[in-house]
Design a protein around this motif. Structure first.
Motif, PDB file in Angstrom:
ATOM      1  N   ARG A  51      14.003  37.461  26.485  1.00 32.05           N
ATOM      2  CA  ARG A  51      14.040  36.786  27.653  1.00 32.05           C
ATOM      3  C   ARG A  51      12.907  36.771  28.212  1.00 32.05           C
ATOM      4  NH1 ARG A  51      17.940  36.468  24.631  1.00 32.05           N
ATOM      5  NH2 ARG A  51      20.031  36.561  25.064  1.00 32.05           N
ATOM      6  N   ILE A  52      11.809  36.582  27.950  1.00 30.47           N
ATOM      7  CA  ILE A  52      10.714  36.295  28.648  1.00 30.47           C
ATOM      8  C   ILE A  52      10.371  34.677  28.899  1.00 30.47           C
ATOM      9  CG2 ILE A  52       7.956  36.283  28.630  1.00 30.47           C
ATOM     10  CD1 ILE A  52       8.292  39.121  27.726  1.00 30.47           C
ATOM     11  N   PRO A  53      10.585  34.303  29.988  1.00 28.79           N
ATOM     12  CA  PRO A  53      10.418  32.586  29.988  1.00 28.79           C
ATOM     13  C   PRO A  53       8.843  32.332  29.835  1.00 28.79           C
ATOM     14  CG  PRO A  53      10.254  33.698  32.345  1.00 28.79           C
ATOM     15  CD  PRO A  53      10.555  34.825  31.321  1.00 28.79           C
ATOM     16  N   ALA A  54       8.829  30.943  29.186  1.00 32.43           N
ATOM     17  CA  ALA A  54       7.442  30.240  28.744  1.00 32.43           C
ATOM     18  C   ALA A  54       6.863  31.177  27.952  1.00 32.43           C
ATOM     19  CB  ALA A  54       6.856  30.108  29.955  1.00 32.43           C
ATOM     20  N   ALA A  55       7.807  31.664  27.084  1.00 36.10           N
ATOM     21  CA  ALA A  55       6.850  32.721  25.974  1.00 36.10           C
ATOM     22  C   ALA A  55       5.567  32.330  25.274  1.00 36.10           C
ATOM     23  CB  ALA A  55       7.969  32.934  24.756  1.00 36.10           C
ATOM     24  N   GLN A  56       5.578  30.980  24.962  1.00 35.21           N
ATOM     25  CA  GLN A  56       4.323  30.299  24.291  1.00 35.21           C
ATOM     26  C   GLN A  56       3.054  30.582  25.106  1.00 35.21           C
ATOM     27  OE1 GLN A  56       4.537  28.807  21.330  1.00 35.21           O
ATOM     28  NE2 GLN A  56       2.449  28.698  21.115  1.00 35.21           N
ATOM     29  N   ARG A  57       3.391  30.335  26.552  1.00 31.82           N
ATOM     30  CA  ARG A  57       2.284  30.504  27.493  1.00 31.82           C
ATOM     31  C   ARG A  57       1.986  32.001  27.688  1.00 31.82           C
ATOM     32  NH1 ARG A  57       2.288  31.301  32.962  1.00 31.82           N
ATOM     33  NH2 ARG A  57       4.314  30.880  33.015  1.00 31.82           N
ATOM     34  N   ARG A  58       2.966  32.716  27.792  1.00 31.34           N
ATOM     35  CA  ARG A  58       2.660  34.250  28.092  1.00 31.34           C
ATOM     36  C   ARG A  58       2.304  35.089  27.091  1.00 31.34           C
ATOM     37  NH1 ARG A  58       3.217  36.115  33.161  1.00 31.34           N
ATOM     38  NH2 ARG A  58       5.088  35.095  34.369  1.00 31.34           N
ATOM     39  N   ALA A  59       2.420  34.542  25.611  1.00 30.71           N
ATOM     40  CA  ALA A  59       1.953  35.192  24.605  1.00 30.71           C
ATOM     41  C   ALA A  59       0.231  35.079  24.640  1.00 30.71           C
ATOM     42  CB  ALA A  59       2.200  34.579  23.520  1.00 30.71           C
ATOM     43  N   ARG A  60      -0.301  34.067  25.649  1.00 24.56           N
ATOM     44  CA  ARG A  60      -1.641  34.123  25.594  1.00 24.56           C
ATOM     45  C   ARG A  60      -2.422  34.747  26.928  1.00 24.56           C
ATOM     46  NH1 ARG A  60      -0.266  28.864  24.445  1.00 24.56           N
ATOM     47  NH2 ARG A  60      -0.813  28.123  26.643  1.00 24.56           N
ATOM     48  N   GLN A  61      -1.444  35.394  27.696  1.00 26.35           N
ATOM     49  CA  GLN A  61      -1.866  36.396  28.574  1.00 26.35           C
ATOM     50  C   GLN A  61      -1.901  37.829  28.476  1.00 26.35           C
ATOM     51  OE1 GLN A  61       1.466  35.572  31.574  1.00 26.35           O
ATOM     52  NE2 GLN A  61       0.148  33.888  32.415  1.00 26.35           N
ATOM     53  N   TYR A  62      -2.945  38.403  29.465  1.00 29.68           N
ATOM     54  CA  TYR A  62      -3.115  39.769  29.144  1.00 29.68           C
ATOM     55  C   TYR A  62      -2.005  40.664  29.906  1.00 29.68           C
ATOM     56  CZ  TYR A  62      -7.666  38.243  27.725  1.00 29.68           C
ATOM     57  OH  TYR A  62      -8.566  37.615  26.743  1.00 29.68           O
ATOM     58  N   PRO A  63      -1.910  42.024  29.580  1.00 29.23           N
ATOM     59  CA  PRO A  63      -0.921  42.975  29.872  1.00 29.23           C
ATOM     60  C   PRO A  63      -0.898  43.072  31.693  1.00 29.23           C
ATOM     61  CG  PRO A  63      -1.823  43.737  28.422  1.00 29.23           C
ATOM     62  CD  PRO A  63      -2.692  42.642  28.501  1.00 29.23           C
ATOM     63  N   HIS A  64      -2.098  42.963  32.204  1.00 31.16           N
ATOM     64  CA  HIS A  64      -2.130  43.109  33.681  1.00 31.16           C
ATOM     65  C   HIS A  64      -1.275  41.623  34.333  1.00 31.16           C
ATOM     66  CE1 HIS A  64      -5.703  40.680  33.032  1.00 31.16           C
ATOM     67  NE2 HIS A  64      -5.347  40.162  34.391  1.00 31.16           N
ATOM     68  N   GLU A  65      -1.233  40.468  33.612  1.00 29.04           N
ATOM     69  CA  GLU A  65      -0.727  39.423  34.371  1.00 29.04           C
ATOM     70  C   GLU A  65       0.934  39.486  34.145  1.00 29.04           C
ATOM     71  OE1 GLU A  65      -3.190  35.888  33.228  1.00 29.04           O
ATOM     72  OE2 GLU A  65      -3.634  37.002  31.730  1.00 29.04           O
ATOM     73  N   PHE A  66       1.413  40.466  33.719  1.00 27.21           N
ATOM     74  CA  PHE A  66       2.867  40.809  33.436  1.00 27.21           C
ATOM     75  C   PHE A  66       3.625  41.566  34.596  1.00 27.21           C
ATOM     76  CE2 PHE A  66       2.531  38.384  29.705  1.00 27.21           C
ATOM     77  CZ  PHE A  66       3.509  38.491  28.761  1.00 27.21           C
ATOM     78  N   SER A  67       4.647  41.247  35.158  1.00 26.87           N
ATOM     79  CA  SER A  67       5.079  42.516  35.790  1.00 26.87           C
ATOM     80  C   SER A  67       5.482  43.766  35.059  1.00 26.87           C
ATOM     81  CB  SER A  67       6.509  41.586  36.591  1.00 26.87           C
ATOM     82  OG  SER A  67       7.383  41.411  35.683  1.00 26.87           O
ATOM     83  N   GLY A  68       6.039  44.606  35.784  1.00 28.39           N
ATOM     84  CA  GLY A  68       6.511  45.798  35.095  1.00 28.39           C
ATOM     85  C   GLY A  68       7.660  45.593  34.177  1.00 28.39           C
ATOM     86  N   GLY A  69       8.623  44.870  34.754  1.00 31.22           N
ATOM     87  CA  GLY A  69       9.649  44.652  33.794  1.00 31.22           C
ATOM     88  C   GLY A  69       9.456  43.871  32.639  1.00 31.22           C
ATOM     89  N   MET A  70       8.504  42.704  32.702  1.00 29.38           N
ATOM     90  CA  MET A  70       8.248  41.939  31.783  1.00 29.38           C
ATOM     91  C   MET A  70       7.411  42.869  30.636  1.00 29.38           C
ATOM     92  SD  MET A  70       7.290  38.157  33.538  1.00 29.38           S
ATOM     93  CE  MET A  70       7.023  37.587  32.084  1.00 29.38           C
ATOM     94  N   ARG A  71       6.643  43.589  31.037  1.00 29.85           N
ATOM     95  CA  ARG A  71       6.004  44.494  29.997  1.00 29.85           C
ATOM     96  C   ARG A  71       6.995  45.175  29.480  1.00 29.85           C
ATOM     97  NH1 ARG A  71       1.670  44.898  34.295  1.00 29.85           N
ATOM     98  NH2 ARG A  71       2.684  46.868  35.152  1.00 29.85           N
ATOM     99  N   GLN A  72       7.737  45.844  29.977  1.00 29.52           N
ATOM    100  CA  GLN A  72       8.977  46.732  29.200  1.00 29.52           C
ATOM    101  C   GLN A  72       9.660  45.828  28.251  1.00 29.52           C
ATOM    102  OE1 GLN A  72       9.283  49.616  28.730  1.00 29.52           O
ATOM    103  NE2 GLN A  72       9.408  50.882  30.790  1.00 29.52           N
ATOM    104  N   ARG A  73       9.757  44.703  28.491  1.00 27.16           N
ATOM    105  CA  ARG A  73      10.677  43.583  27.671  1.00 27.16           C
ATOM    106  C   ARG A  73       9.607  43.191  26.691  1.00 27.16           C
ATOM    107  NH1 ARG A  73      14.780  40.129  29.542  1.00 27.16           N
ATOM    108  NH2 ARG A  73      15.411  40.748  31.700  1.00 27.16           N
ATOM    109  N   ALA A  74       8.514  42.967  26.878  1.00 25.67           N
ATOM    110  CA  ALA A  74       7.246  42.793  25.719  1.00 25.67           C
ATOM    111  C   ALA A  74       7.118  43.852  25.008  1.00 25.67           C
ATOM    112  CB  ALA A  74       6.051  42.706  26.343  1.00 25.67           C
ATOM    113  N   MET A  75       7.395  45.276  25.450  1.00 24.33           N
ATOM    114  CA  MET A  75       7.331  46.496  24.629  1.00 24.33           C
ATOM    115  C   MET A  75       8.375  46.493  23.575  1.00 24.33           C
ATOM    116  SD  MET A  75       5.747  49.133  23.662  1.00 24.33           S
ATOM    117  CE  MET A  75       4.523  49.377  24.956  1.00 24.33           C
TER     118      MET A  75
END
Length: 637
Positions: A439-463
């Motif tokens: 459930r990470i929105p705009a996954a295609q764009r987010r995949a090109r971002q770095y960890p510091h560009e994610f919020s804490g909850g989104m980093r946990q989801r990515a993990m």
């Protein structure tokens, strides 16, 4: 002692790094010794018919303006270049050691003054110091040696000061002072032997730096003077014809790089041998505690079997065992919560199951199987594909778990590239799909971002998405909701529950919040002082613990019915240190219903009703009214 030191050298030289470094350094010294003997005449022979020629079969890297063979001149120059670098390094190290240790011996005002002078010298660029000392000592070989040696001294002095300060406060140094050992003897007998490893590394690096500095000074014309020549002078001579014959300048440059690399790599090997002195003494073999708990019967759907798991770490006085005799099983699709205070062994248990405890830590178990495969006895090469695809680990802080210099998508894709054999494009496409699944929105764009560009909850989801890159049969979530607000925490718990329902994935949820675990998991393992003290079924708010510690943890939780004017409940006292475990029950000193039996005999984990085990001598004992009002400790992790 000499035999053991020789065995350590042999072992170090048998490693790929040690063998290569020794061979390279041996080659450099062999050329330095034999070069002037074998090729001096060839290097000095003037041939007016071959002036300024390029590389050929007769002259591999060409000739200079007098027709002399440049290749032979580079070989002959090895002796002077290496010798001068070593002499400068010895001067720098010796001067640095004296300057670094003097503040410990001198009166405090003089020591501080000397330390301040060293700090000021370190702040200056090294090249500036070299040129400054070169002006003082004059042009020529001797001046260059002194200049480079004294320019290297401040960094060695600063390193010696720092290392000496780190050792000076240790118990063995204090004991020597109490015994009346003098300052000089204290430095040479107790301090210097324990800082040998970093000094050895920096000394060899200093030799490489001195080599480069000498080449620079000779290149500028203020180092080695004619008729002598080193690699720096040859670089200067080759620069004049670099557009006609680039190899003339390239050959001495390659020689500088090879010699510097040999010094640095050999320094790493030397540090591996010398550093043995600074390691902790090897304790006696650790006696393995035999479990009296009946072995678990593995069923067809069993994912994880753990019997009598122990994790230990060496100390000078022996072994400390923070995880002691843990036993449990996990079935497919089952959610188990592990709760307890800080230092109870929850995270270490998860790391041991994942085979992430590194040396000198020791992991033993009567039985530790994941997906039917023994975790402790299976070679790592065979176990890695299984753990990489079937076991997912969600750590407490994903910011430190993700590489900050790599994009999120590439880090997720690496799992499929390594363990599933997918191409880079296919693995990246799967990473985007897994980001969508969590459930990470705009996954295609987010995949090109770095960890510091994610919020804490989104980093946990990515993990969690990284764990889903394979086909996990077990997810170990270590404090996944710590430092998250309640909304994001609820979303993550729902995501784990959804993953469990859709994939029949087992989950081990490690947390300090027993209320969250009781509402999320089917079973709860309560850990205290490295042991499971209660294994009970979770029934939401109607959980019925029998162990006083579990009841105390429940009493510390807050809900909407908690009286805001009442004092917060805490558990009095502190958990025992792993290396100072009491003889009886570890919770006895904090327990309101403890008896003399509790303080002398350690209870075993015993079945009191089906699916409910507890390690307590008084599982049915009610908390006395006089003590029930006592604030229960805040021991959450």
């Amino acid at each position: 002692m000499a035999k053991r030191r020789g065995a350590q050298w042999l072992a170090a030289l048998r490693t790929p790094l040690g063998g290569f470094a020794a061979a390279l350094l041996l080659l450099v010294f062999a050329v330095a010794v034999l070069g002037p003997i074998l090729w001096k005449d060839a290097a000095s022979a003037v041939d007016t018919n071959a002036i300024g020629q390029g590389p050929s079969a007769q002259h591999w890297v060409g000739t200079d303006e007098l027709g002399r063979d440049i290749f032979y001149r580079v070989l002959v120059a090895t002796r002077l270049s290496v010798l001068l670098a070593l002499v400068a390094m010895v001067i720098g190290v010796a001067t640095g050691l004296v300057l670094g240790m003097l503040p410990t011996v001198l009166p405090r005002p003089l020591g501080r003054l000397l330390a301040s002078a060293v700090n000021i010298a370190v702040a200056f660029p090294g090249l500036l110091l070299v040129l400054f000392f070169a002006v003082i000592f004059g042009v020529g070989t001797r001046g260059a040696v002194m200049a480079i040696g004294f320019a290297l001294a401040p960094q060695f002095a600063r390193l010696t000061q720092t290392l000496s300060a780190s050792v000076a406060g240790r118990d063995f140094v204090l004991a020597a002072r109490v015994a009346g050992v003098g300052r000089i003897r204290l430095l040479f007998r107790h301090v210097l032997p324990n800082i040998g490893e970093p000094l050895a590394i920096n000394a060899t690096i200093g030799a490489g730096g001195a080599l480069l500095a000498f080449s620079g000074l000779s290149f500028l014309g203020i180092g080695v003077q004619a008729p002598d020549y080193d690699w720096g002078r040859l670089l200067n001579e080759g620069l004049n014809g670099i557009y006609v014959n680039p190899a003339a300048a390239l050959a001495p440059g390659v020689a500088v790089v090879v010699a510097g690399l040999a010094f640095n790599l050999f320094g790493e090997t030397v540090a591996g041998v010398i550093g043995v002195r600074t390691r902790l003494p090897r304790p006696a073999p650790r006696p393995v505690r035999k479990s009296t708990v009946e072995p678990a019967v593995a069923k067809d759907d069993t994912v994880l079997v753990v019997e009598n798991l122990e994790v230990a770490f060496p100390q000078p006085s022996g072994w400390t065992v923070p995880v002691r005799g843990v036993s449990f099983t996990v079935r497919a699709g089952e959610a188990i919560g592990v709760v307890g205070e800080s230092g109870s062994g929850k995270s270490l248990t998860g790391l041991a199951v994942s085979r992430l405890i590194e040396a000198p830590g020791s992991v033993t178990a009567d039985r530790l199987e994941f997906a039917g495969t023994p975790v402790l006895t299976t070679p790592e090469r065979e176990l890695r594909p299984l753990l990489g695809t079937s076991l997912a680990m969600v750590f407490q802080d994903p910011m430190t778990s993700f590489n900050p210099a790599r994009r999120i998508g590439k880090q997720l894709a690496e799992v499929s590239e390594q363990h599933q054999g997918l191409s880079r494009t296919q693995a990246l496409a799967r990473a985007v799909d897994r980001l969508r699944a969590v459930r990470i929105p705009a996954a295609q764009r987010r995949a090109r971002q770095y960890p510091h560009e994610f919020s804490g909850g989104m980093r946990q989801r990515a993990m969690i998405g990284m764990g889903l890159m394979g086909d996990p049969r077990l997810i170990i979530a270590d404090e996944p909701t710590t430092a998250l607000d309640v909304t994001v925490q609820r979303q993550l718990l729902r995501l784990l529950a959804q993953t469990r329902a859709e994939r029949d994935t087992a989950i081990i949820l490690i947390s300090h919040d027993i209320a969250v675990v009781s509402q999320t998991c089917e079973r709860i393992l309560v850990m205290y002082a490295g042991r499971i003290v209660e294994d009970l079924p979770a029934a939401g708010p109607q959980i019925r613990p029998q162990h006083p510690y579990t009841r105390a943890l429940l009493a510390t939780t807050l809900d909407l019915d908690t009286d805001p004017d009442a004092p917060l409940a805490v558990i009095p006292g502190r958990p025992p240190e792993p290396h100072r475990m009491p003889a009886g029950c570890a919770f006895a000193n904090r327990c309101p219903v403890a008896t003399d039996q509790c303080r002398t005999e350690d209870p075993e984990l015993t079945v009191i009703v089906p699916e409910h085990r507890v390690a307590c001598w008084h599982p049915d004992g009610a908390m006395p009214k006089a003590v029930s009002a006592v604030v229960v400790s805040g021991g959450a992790e």
